[in-house]
Design a protein around this motif. Structure first.
Motif, PDB file in Angstrom:
ATOM      1  N   PHE A 235       2.696  -4.662  18.893  1.00 19.41           N
ATOM      2  CA  PHE A 235       3.233  -4.190  17.605  1.00 19.41           C
ATOM      3  C   PHE A 235       3.196  -5.274  16.430  1.00 19.41           C
ATOM      4  N   ALA A 236       2.107  -6.112  16.487  1.00 22.20           N
ATOM      5  CA  ALA A 236       1.881  -7.104  15.524  1.00 22.20           C
ATOM      6  C   ALA A 236       1.595  -6.534  14.202  1.00 22.20           C
ATOM      7  N   THR A 237       1.158  -5.178  14.130  1.00 23.24           N
ATOM      8  CA  THR A 237       1.137  -4.413  12.919  1.00 23.24           C
ATOM      9  C   THR A 237       1.586  -3.318  12.808  1.00 23.24           C
ATOM     10  N   LEU A 238       2.342  -2.858  11.837  1.00 24.59           N
ATOM     11  CA  LEU A 238       2.906  -1.756  11.886  1.00 24.59           C
ATOM     12  C   LEU A 238       2.573  -0.903  10.415  1.00 24.59           C
ATOM     13  N   ASP A 239       2.442  -1.419   9.338  1.00 22.32           N
ATOM     14  CA  ASP A 239       2.103  -0.799   8.223  1.00 22.32           C
ATOM     15  C   ASP A 239       0.595  -0.742   8.133  1.00 22.32           C
ATOM     16  N   PRO A 240      -0.189   0.347   7.815  1.00 23.00           N
ATOM     17  CA  PRO A 240      -2.077   0.114   7.946  1.00 23.00           C
ATOM     18  C   PRO A 240      -2.138  -0.920   6.820  1.00 23.00           C
ATOM     19  N   THR A 241      -2.975  -1.766   7.228  1.00 22.94           N
ATOM     20  CA  THR A 241      -3.536  -2.784   6.309  1.00 22.94           C
ATOM     21  C   THR A 241      -4.864  -2.140   6.007  1.00 22.94           C
ATOM     22  N   MET A 242      -5.261  -2.203   4.698  1.00 20.86           N
ATOM     23  CA  MET A 242      -6.472  -1.813   4.466  1.00 20.86           C
ATOM     24  C   MET A 242      -7.330  -2.847   3.479  1.00 20.86           C
ATOM     25  N   ARG A 243      -8.421  -3.141   3.648  1.00 18.78           N
ATOM     26  CA  ARG A 243      -9.274  -3.887   2.751  1.00 18.78           C
ATOM     27  C   ARG A 243     -10.817  -3.113   2.595  1.00 18.78           C
ATOM     28  N   ALA A 244     -11.026  -3.442   1.258  1.00 22.22           N
ATOM     29  CA  ALA A 244     -12.644  -2.759   1.007  1.00 22.22           C
ATOM     30  C   ALA A 244     -13.399  -3.914   1.277  1.00 22.22           C
ATOM     31  N   VAL A 245     -14.243  -3.736   2.187  1.00 15.88           N
ATOM     32  CA  VAL A 245     -15.323  -4.841   2.320  1.00 15.88           C
ATOM     33  C   VAL A 245     -16.720  -4.480   2.349  1.00 15.88           C
ATOM     34  N   ARG A 246     -17.372  -5.437   2.073  1.00 15.60           N
ATOM     35  CA  ARG A 246     -19.114  -5.387   2.058  1.00 15.60           C
ATOM     36  C   ARG A 246     -19.447  -5.864   3.366  1.00 15.60           C
ATOM     37  N   LEU A 247     -19.995  -4.934   4.102  1.00 13.43           N
ATOM     38  CA  LEU A 247     -20.320  -5.470   5.651  1.00 13.43           C
ATOM     39  C   LEU A 247     -21.570  -6.160   5.274  1.00 13.43           C
ATOM     40  N   GLU A 248     -21.880  -7.153   6.500  1.00 13.83           N
ATOM     41  CA  GLU A 248     -22.999  -7.919   6.221  1.00 13.83           C
ATOM     42  C   GLU A 248     -24.436  -7.150   6.055  1.00 13.83           C
ATOM     43  N   ASN A 249     -24.259  -5.962   6.558  1.00 13.74           N
ATOM     44  CA  ASN A 249     -25.581  -5.189   6.257  1.00 13.74           C
ATOM     45  C   ASN A 249     -25.545  -4.481   5.029  1.00 13.74           C
ATOM     46  N   GLY A 250     -24.589  -4.836   3.850  1.00 12.53           N
ATOM     47  CA  GLY A 250     -24.698  -4.575   2.609  1.00 12.53           C
ATOM     48  C   GLY A 250     -23.835  -3.076   2.538  1.00 12.53           C
ATOM     49  N   LEU A 251     -23.327  -2.421   3.483  1.00  9.24           N
ATOM     50  CA  LEU A 251     -22.689  -1.072   3.452  1.00  9.24           C
ATOM     51  C   LEU A 251     -21.103  -1.546   3.007  1.00  9.24           C
ATOM     52  N   GLU A 252     -20.741  -0.839   1.935  1.00 11.89           N
ATOM     53  CA  GLU A 252     -19.009  -0.975   1.423  1.00 11.89           C
ATOM     54  C   GLU A 252     -18.345   0.048   2.049  1.00 11.89           C
ATOM     55  N   VAL A 253     -17.648  -0.614   2.935  1.00 14.59           N
ATOM     56  CA  VAL A 253     -16.523   0.387   3.545  1.00 14.59           C
ATOM     57  C   VAL A 253     -15.068   0.013   3.429  1.00 14.59           C
ATOM     58  N   ILE A 254     -14.099   0.792   3.623  1.00 13.91           N
ATOM     59  CA  ILE A 254     -12.578   0.607   3.590  1.00 13.91           C
ATOM     60  C   ILE A 254     -12.377   0.177   5.140  1.00 13.91           C
ATOM     61  N   VAL A 255     -11.840  -0.836   5.572  1.00 13.29           N
ATOM     62  CA  VAL A 255     -11.178  -0.913   6.934  1.00 13.29           C
ATOM     63  C   VAL A 255      -9.918  -0.976   7.108  1.00 13.29           C
ATOM     64  N   SER A 256      -9.440   0.064   7.914  1.00 14.18           N
ATOM     65  CA  SER A 256      -7.905   0.199   8.046  1.00 14.18           C
ATOM     66  C   SER A 256      -7.593  -0.046   9.396  1.00 14.18           C
TER      67      SER A 256
END
Length: 424
Positions: A235-256
């Motif tokens: 349970f080290a994470t309880l509230d969803p943590t979200m980051r908008a990131v540009r992956l190394e291959n250029g695609l931008e996604v939000i990782v949750s």
């Protein structure tokens, strides 16, 4: 100036292995998981742990009187202050064991609630923990609740657990629950606005899910460079943590990064944390992270799939299974796991710790999200301004032509986006 020392509570974990329970889990892994759960609480030192075999549970004290006396001697010798029973205890059993052993006792639900309350970071998480805790405590008003006063504002419980006191306590809890529900409704409305704002960003959402301690937060940090708490604890994470990131291959996604799932999680707790899993319902891609080195990895994976199903995650959302913690396997085992994964194009092997396999994972995320999209031509009348604005906000329009009757719009979108559009 004197240094303030935090008191460390000495705890003992018991896993009752009830022989009459046909559906019981294997005792040793269950005890190990309970010890790991206990380790997730700060200021707690687990000084011992046992599996206690029982033919059947005793209504008065779960264990027989002989076993209760024997454990009392063990706890006194080890100066134990808290006993964690990895299973459900009735209020009467809890009260009787506390009297017999002169220690504080938490059952599995109580322990998970303590962890939730320690980890919840968002306003909504905190409110939901309080509601789950109060509902749990309401069922246990056979005694005075000493630790309720720790809650903000306190409930002012005083006196002994006489009949009238119990009724007063119950009323106080019900009033508090009504207040919390109102607050929660406001928070949920605000969050819905945030989600609507985020939906305007034309980034696909990638949700990491998995059994607790599967390595999701470590993987999240690797993918996003974010400093999310990634301790080796449940349970080290309880509230969803979200980051908008540009992956190394250029695609931008939000990782949750979402809360870890766990077997035998009481239903009222799953409901209490539904909001922390709502991001999964909004996901364009689900990455199911598994600790492939764990003895019960198959059972854990089945638990995760069951919870996803109960949340309403359907087949239209693509899923990648990530077999993590390769670094904990010896070379021969790791090679066998890699060979097994190669036979399934929805499975990838990684070590979030060493970084092995991350390049393949990023590529799989990109291709899965791209392959999932289709091109369609829509016709809209001049009165379809809302739909047209929605399409442009999502960034799915590739071509647009005005006609006599309205617009002909070419879109490139995912089945999920097509489904959302259909709801407008």
């Amino acid at each position: 100036m004197k240094e303030h020392k935090t008191h460390v509570t000495r705890a003992w974990v018991l896993h009752p292995d009830i022989q009459s329970d046909r559906d019981r889990r294997e005792a040793k892994p269950a005890l190990d998981e309970a010890v790991a759960l206990a380790a997730a609480l700060p200021d707690l030192e687990v000084v011992g742990a046992d599996v206690v075999r029982l033919a059947k549970p005793q209504p008065a004290g779960l264990f027989g009187t002989g076993k209760i006396d024997e454990l009392k001697r063990v706890f006194e010798a080890a100066e134990v202050e808290l006993v964690l029973v990895d299973g459900p205890l009735s209020p009467v059993q809890q009260r009787n064991l506390e009297k017999a052993w002169d220690v504080k006792i938490l059952d599995r639900t109580g322990l998970i609630l303590e962890i939730f309350s320690d980890r919840a970071a968002t306003r909504e998480g905190v409110l939901q923990v309080e509601m789950a805790a109060l509902s749990y405590q309401r069922t246990r008003l056979v005694r005075a609740w000493t630790h309720l006063e720790r809650q903000r504002g306190g409930l002012g419980f005083v006196g002994g657990p006489g009949e009238t006191q119990i009724e007063a306590d119950r009323r106080a809890i019900d009033d508090q629950l009504v207040r919390l529900r109102r607050q929660l409704e406001k928070v949920v409305k605000t969050r819905a606005l945030h989600r609507a704002a985020r939906a305007k960003v034309p980034y696909p959402i990638v949700a990491l899910v998995g059994y607790t301690n599967a390595g999701k937060s470590t993987l999240f940090n690797r993918l996003t460079g974010a400093e999310v708490m990634a301790k080796d604890m449940l349970f080290a994470t309880l509230d969803p943590t979200m980051r908008a990131v540009r992956l190394e291959n250029g695609l931008e996604v939000i990782v949750s990064d979402t809360v870890g799932f766990i077997s035998d999680l009481p239903t009222e707790l799953v409901a209490a944390f539904r909001a922390t899993l709502e991001e999964v319902l909004a996901a364009d891609l689900i990455c199911h992270v598994r600790d492939i080195s764990h003895d019960e990895t198959e059972e854990q994976a089945a638990d995760v799939r069951e919870i996803l199903e109960s949340l309403g995650v359907g087949d239209e959302t693509p899923m990648i299974e990530i077999w993590n913690k390769l670094d904990l396997l010896d070379d021969e085992e790791a090679d066998a796991v890699r060979a097994r994964a190669e036979r399934d194009d929805t499975v990838l092997t990684v070590s979030a710790l060493t970084g092995e396999g991350l390049g393949n994972l990023l590529e799989a995320i990109r291709t899965t999200l791209s392959a999932n999209k289709v091109t369609e031509v829509l016709t809209l009348g001049f009165d379809g301004g809302k739909q047209r604005a929605w399409l442009h906000e999502r960034g799915v329009v590739t071509q647009e032509r005005q006609t006599e009757d309205g617009f002909e719009i070419t879109v490139h979108w995912s089945p999920k986006q097509a489904g959302e559009y259909a709801q407008l």
